[in-house]
Each structure stands twice: as structure tokens, then as C-alpha cells.
Design a protein around this motif. Structure first.
Motif, PDB file in Angstrom:
ATOM      1  N   SER A   1       1.940  -9.605  -7.842  1.00  0.00           N
ATOM      2  CA  SER A   1       1.737  -8.102  -8.364  1.00  0.00           C
ATOM      3  C   SER A   1       1.313  -7.227  -7.135  1.00  0.00           C
ATOM      4  N   GLU A   2       1.688  -6.131  -7.256  1.00  0.00           N
ATOM      5  CA  GLU A   2       1.210  -4.986  -6.177  1.00  0.00           C
ATOM      6  C   GLU A   2       1.048  -3.828  -7.025  1.00  0.00           C
ATOM      7  N   LEU A   3      -0.287  -3.361  -6.739  1.00  0.00           N
ATOM      8  CA  LEU A   3      -0.635  -1.945  -7.013  1.00  0.00           C
ATOM      9  C   LEU A   3      -0.278  -0.617  -6.164  1.00  0.00           C
ATOM     10  N   VAL A   4       0.166   0.427  -6.531  1.00  0.00           N
ATOM     11  CA  VAL A   4       0.389   1.330  -6.020  1.00  0.00           C
ATOM     12  C   VAL A   4       0.035   2.512  -6.521  1.00  0.00           C
ATOM     13  N   LEU A   5      -0.664   3.381  -5.447  1.00  0.00           N
ATOM     14  CA  LEU A   5      -1.121   4.810  -5.699  1.00  0.00           C
ATOM     15  C   LEU A   5      -0.336   5.828  -5.235  1.00  0.00           C
ATOM     16  N   VAL A   6       0.122   6.654  -5.817  1.00  0.00           N
ATOM     17  CA  VAL A   6       0.918   7.641  -5.248  1.00  0.00           C
ATOM     18  C   VAL A   6       0.309   8.880  -5.300  1.00  0.00           C
ATOM     19  N   GLU A   7       0.240   9.696  -3.798  1.00  0.00           N
ATOM     20  CA  GLU A   7      -0.217  10.938  -3.793  1.00  0.00           C
ATOM     21  C   GLU A   7       0.684  12.004  -3.273  1.00  0.00           C
ATOM     22  N   ARG A   8       0.569  13.278  -4.045  1.00  0.00           N
ATOM     23  CA  ARG A   8       1.506  14.393  -3.418  1.00  0.00           C
ATOM     24  C   ARG A   8       0.940  14.756  -2.087  1.00  0.00           C
TER      25      ARG A   8
ATOM     26  N   GLU B   1      -6.315 -14.890  -0.484  1.00  0.00           N
ATOM     27  CA  GLU B   1      -6.532 -13.696  -0.065  1.00  0.00           C
ATOM     28  C   GLU B   1      -5.435 -12.464  -0.536  1.00  0.00           C
ATOM     29  N   GLN B   2      -4.145 -13.078  -0.851  1.00  0.00           N
ATOM     30  CA  GLN B   2      -3.199 -11.700  -1.170  1.00  0.00           C
ATOM     31  C   GLN B   2      -3.180 -11.669  -2.743  1.00  0.00           C
ATOM     32  N   GLN B   3      -3.313 -12.788  -3.406  1.00  0.00           N
ATOM     33  CA  GLN B   3      -3.257 -12.981  -5.032  1.00  0.00           C
ATOM     34  C   GLN B   3      -4.364 -13.655  -5.621  1.00  0.00           C
ATOM     35  N   PRO B   4      -5.559 -13.719  -5.475  1.00  0.00           N
ATOM     36  CA  PRO B   4      -6.461 -14.533  -5.809  1.00  0.00           C
ATOM     37  C   PRO B   4      -6.351 -14.820  -7.222  1.00  0.00           C
ATOM     38  N   ASP B   5      -5.899 -13.887  -8.076  1.00  0.00           N
ATOM     39  CA  ASP B   5      -6.238 -14.381  -9.575  1.00  0.00           C
ATOM     40  C   ASP B   5      -5.082 -15.741  -9.849  1.00  0.00           C
TER      41      ASP B   5
ATOM     42  N   SER C   1       7.473  18.303  -1.989  1.00  0.00           N
ATOM     43  CA  SER C   1       8.495  17.286  -2.705  1.00  0.00           C
ATOM     44  C   SER C   1       8.073  15.854  -1.704  1.00  0.00           C
ATOM     45  N   ALA C   2       6.905  16.048  -1.190  1.00  0.00           N
ATOM     46  CA  ALA C   2       6.606  14.791  -0.625  1.00  0.00           C
ATOM     47  C   ALA C   2       5.628  13.939  -1.057  1.00  0.00           C
ATOM     48  N   PHE C   3       5.749  12.607  -1.094  1.00  0.00           N
ATOM     49  CA  PHE C   3       4.912  11.638  -1.531  1.00  0.00           C
ATOM     50  C   PHE C   3       4.434  10.559  -0.678  1.00  0.00           C
ATOM     51  N   LYS C   4       3.251   9.979  -0.785  1.00  0.00           N
ATOM     52  CA  LYS C   4       2.740   8.929  -0.122  1.00  0.00           C
ATOM     53  C   LYS C   4       2.409   7.817  -0.958  1.00  0.00           C
ATOM     54  N   ALA C   5       2.913   6.923  -0.749  1.00  0.00           N
ATOM     55  CA  ALA C   5       2.731   5.593  -1.847  1.00  0.00           C
ATOM     56  C   ALA C   5       1.787   4.617  -0.877  1.00  0.00           C
ATOM     57  N   THR C   6       0.707   4.484  -1.335  1.00  0.00           N
ATOM     58  CA  THR C   6      -0.430   3.527  -0.846  1.00  0.00           C
ATOM     59  C   THR C   6      -0.372   2.274  -1.535  1.00  0.00           C
ATOM     60  N   HIS C   7      -0.209   0.940  -1.070  1.00  0.00           N
ATOM     61  CA  HIS C   7      -0.194  -0.440  -1.589  1.00  0.00           C
ATOM     62  C   HIS C   7      -1.673  -0.682  -1.493  1.00  0.00           C
ATOM     63  N   VAL C   8      -2.345  -0.926  -2.719  1.00  0.00           N
ATOM     64  CA  VAL C   8      -3.835  -1.198  -2.420  1.00  0.00           C
ATOM     65  C   VAL C   8      -4.001  -2.635  -2.378  1.00  0.00           C
ATOM     66  N   PRO C   9      -4.702  -3.020  -1.511  1.00  0.00           N
ATOM     67  CA  PRO C   9      -5.014  -4.589  -1.278  1.00  0.00           C
ATOM     68  C   PRO C   9      -5.957  -5.027  -2.313  1.00  0.00           C
TER      69      PRO C   9
END
Length: 156
Positions: free
Chosen positions: A107-114, A72-76, A118-126
């Protein structure tokens, strides 16, 4: 990084019930993958090392939840040649006790949004949801089956 904690929690609920003090986790050989572009996106790559000290259960009771988690978490990792999703070592302390070390390349993919000046949100993509990697085992996600029914390993 979020994956180490989810694997820890699964092991605490299955192979290490009431034995949380036996598990230590380490991040080794970490690196960041990132390219310049319109958005900030990066990927953690690292080896998660799990060390279970003084383990007295069946080694299968450790390996089955880890394989279910990988599906489920790292199927590759299940498709990695030569069909070896992770490595392990064990020091046999006596006839019933061992120290077990397990290494997983994650590995973990992270998307960063402003979100402000000066604030950012980091989202870890499942990881993408794939069909059940082990459909003959329980017909649902193996992780969910282990958690729902309680894990019982019957020696062959």
C-alpha cells in the motif's frame, strides 16, 4: 506508485547484479482507498508480483533483500498473521535454474495539494521509521548493510 521501483533497484544491486533482464514486475488486484474530506488523500492497495526467470542464484539471495526491504517500506507485513509477509512459487527448470514468482501485498499513502488553478502535487508518504526490525543481523538497517557491504550468502 513508487515502491515497486525501489524494490527493483534493491534487487538489481544485490541478488540480480548485471541480470536486470531476468526480473519482470506486475501490479495485480489494485484498488484505491479514499474518503471525502477537507483534503484529498488516498491510498493505493495492490499486489506486486515479481517474476525472476532463469534464476541461478541461491533463493536466499532473493528472499533476504526482500525481507530487508519490507522492514523499511512495508513493515506491517512483518506483523501480519500468521507471520507470513509474502508468498512465492518456483518452477524448477533444472538442478541449477528456476523461475521464481513472489507476491507482496503493498500500500502507498498519497497526499494531494493544490499548487495552482489546475495544478496539483501528489506526495507519496513514506512509511514511519521504526526500530531496526532485525537488529541482530547487522546493527543498522538491513537494506543499508546489504548495499554497503555487498551481499554474500553463505550456505549453511
Amino acid at each position: 506508485m513508487q515502491k515497486p521501483e525501489t524494490l527493483r533497484q534493491l534487487l538489481y544491486a544485490t541478488a540480480l547484479v548485471g541480470q536486470t533482464e531476468k526480473l519482470a514486475t506486475f501490479i495485480d488486484r489494485g484498488r484505491i482507498e479514499c474518503r471525502r474530506g477537507a483534503n484529498l488523500t488516498f491510498k493505493y492497495h495492490y499486489t506486486l508480483s515479481l517474476v525472476v526467470q532463469g534464476y541461478t542464484g541461491s533463493v536466499d539471495a532473493l528472499m533476504i533483500p526482500i525481507l530487508a526491504w519490507i522492514a523499511e517500506q512495508q513493515p506491517d507485513l512483518l506483523d501480519r498473521a500468521p507471520n507470513e509477509p509474502f508468498t512465492f512459487e518456483s518452477e524448477l527448470l533444472d538442478a541449477d535454474t528456476a523461475d521464481v514468482s513472489i507476491d507482496l501485498d503493498l500500500s502507498e499513502l498519497v497526499l494531494v495539494e493544490r499548487t495552482g488553478k489546475s495544478a496539483f502535487k501528489a506526495t507519496h508518504v513514506p512509511e514511519p521509521v521504526l526500530a531496526d526490525a532485525f537488529p541482530g543481523v547487522c546493527g543498522v538497517s538491513l537494506v543499508q548493510g546489504l548495499l554497503d557491504d555487498g551481499m554474500i550468502i553463505v550456505p549453511a
